[in-house]
Write a protein that holds these residues in place. Sequence first.
Motif, PDB file in Angstrom:
ATOM      1  N   GLU A 144       0.840  -1.195   0.000  1.00  0.00           N
ATOM      2  CA  GLU A 144       0.000   0.000   0.000  1.00  0.00           C
ATOM      3  C   GLU A 144       0.878   1.248   0.000  1.00  0.00           C
ATOM      4  O   GLU A 144       1.777   1.365   0.819  1.00  0.00           O
ATOM      5  N   ARG A 147      -7.724  13.676  -3.673  1.00  0.00           N
ATOM      6  CA  ARG A 147      -7.845  12.386  -4.340  1.00  0.00           C
ATOM      7  C   ARG A 147      -7.845  12.601  -5.845  1.00  0.00           C
ATOM      8  O   ARG A 147      -8.667  13.370  -6.354  1.00  0.00           O
ATOM      9  N   THR A 185      -6.894   4.898 -10.642  1.00  0.00           N
ATOM     10  CA  THR A 185      -7.179   3.595 -10.041  1.00  0.00           C
ATOM     11  C   THR A 185      -8.259   3.697  -8.969  1.00  0.00           C
ATOM     12  O   THR A 185      -8.173   4.546  -8.072  1.00  0.00           O
ATOM     13  N   GLY A 186      -9.278   2.869  -9.082  1.00  0.00           N
ATOM     14  CA  GLY A 186     -10.317   2.806  -8.063  1.00  0.00           C
ATOM     15  C   GLY A 186     -11.403   3.853  -8.171  1.00  0.00           C
ATOM     16  O   GLY A 186     -12.294   3.896  -7.322  1.00  0.00           O
TER      17      GLY A 186
END
Lengths: 121, 107
Positions: free
Chosen positions: A1, B45, B56-57
């Motif tokens: 992570e 973000r 991503t995501g």
Amino acid sequence: EVQLLESGGGLVQPGGSLRLSCAASGFTFSNFCISWIRQAPGKGLEWVSVISGSGGAIYYADSVRGRFTISRDNSKNTLFLQMNSLRVEDAAVYFCAKAVSTTSCRHFDYWGQGTRVTVSS
Amino acid sequence: ETVLTQSPATLSLSPGERATLSCRASQSVSSYLAWYQHKPGQAPRLLIYGSSNRATGIPARFSGSGSGTDFTLTISSLEPEDFAVYYCQQRGEWPLTFGGGTKVEIK
């Protein structure tokens, strides 16, 4: 992570100095551009400085050039921002952020939570 | 320096509605434009980079378009967690710059 953790913020008088750090983990640090970006109270985001993965390319915003110095220690996965001659208008939350790709310094996909710098007498 | 102008400054919408945010550059930035979402006390973000690439995501309800000087971020159907401030950012030329932000608030 991927994680980025800023530290070193605090209260400093105008004209003083402070050194911010950004500890990185979860990726190959030396492969990526990292940037410092700040947000003054009640204001938007302002880019401060960026350094390439090798440290060979460095850029600054006009507002901090000559007073701030960005550097990195790839052996310790850590980014720094040495801030000298601080002004009241430098007060902000300072974020470090990692570039999206290894081949450019254009956009930033992971950010730390920020460290607060207060400049006041 | 490339100045980014975001409009509107504030967008008042209800959950489920479509949001359309604009970012205009003072000179061409090609497709080197990104969009970020920022909530108080949190890290920004990355939503979109390279004008139209979702990070991503990021959910498919977020989409970006445009090139040159005019760019758009569209949120097709607002979810409660989408109410935040949105910034565009360019790196066509140094210095890298951000727009002033658009606040998407609950109507």
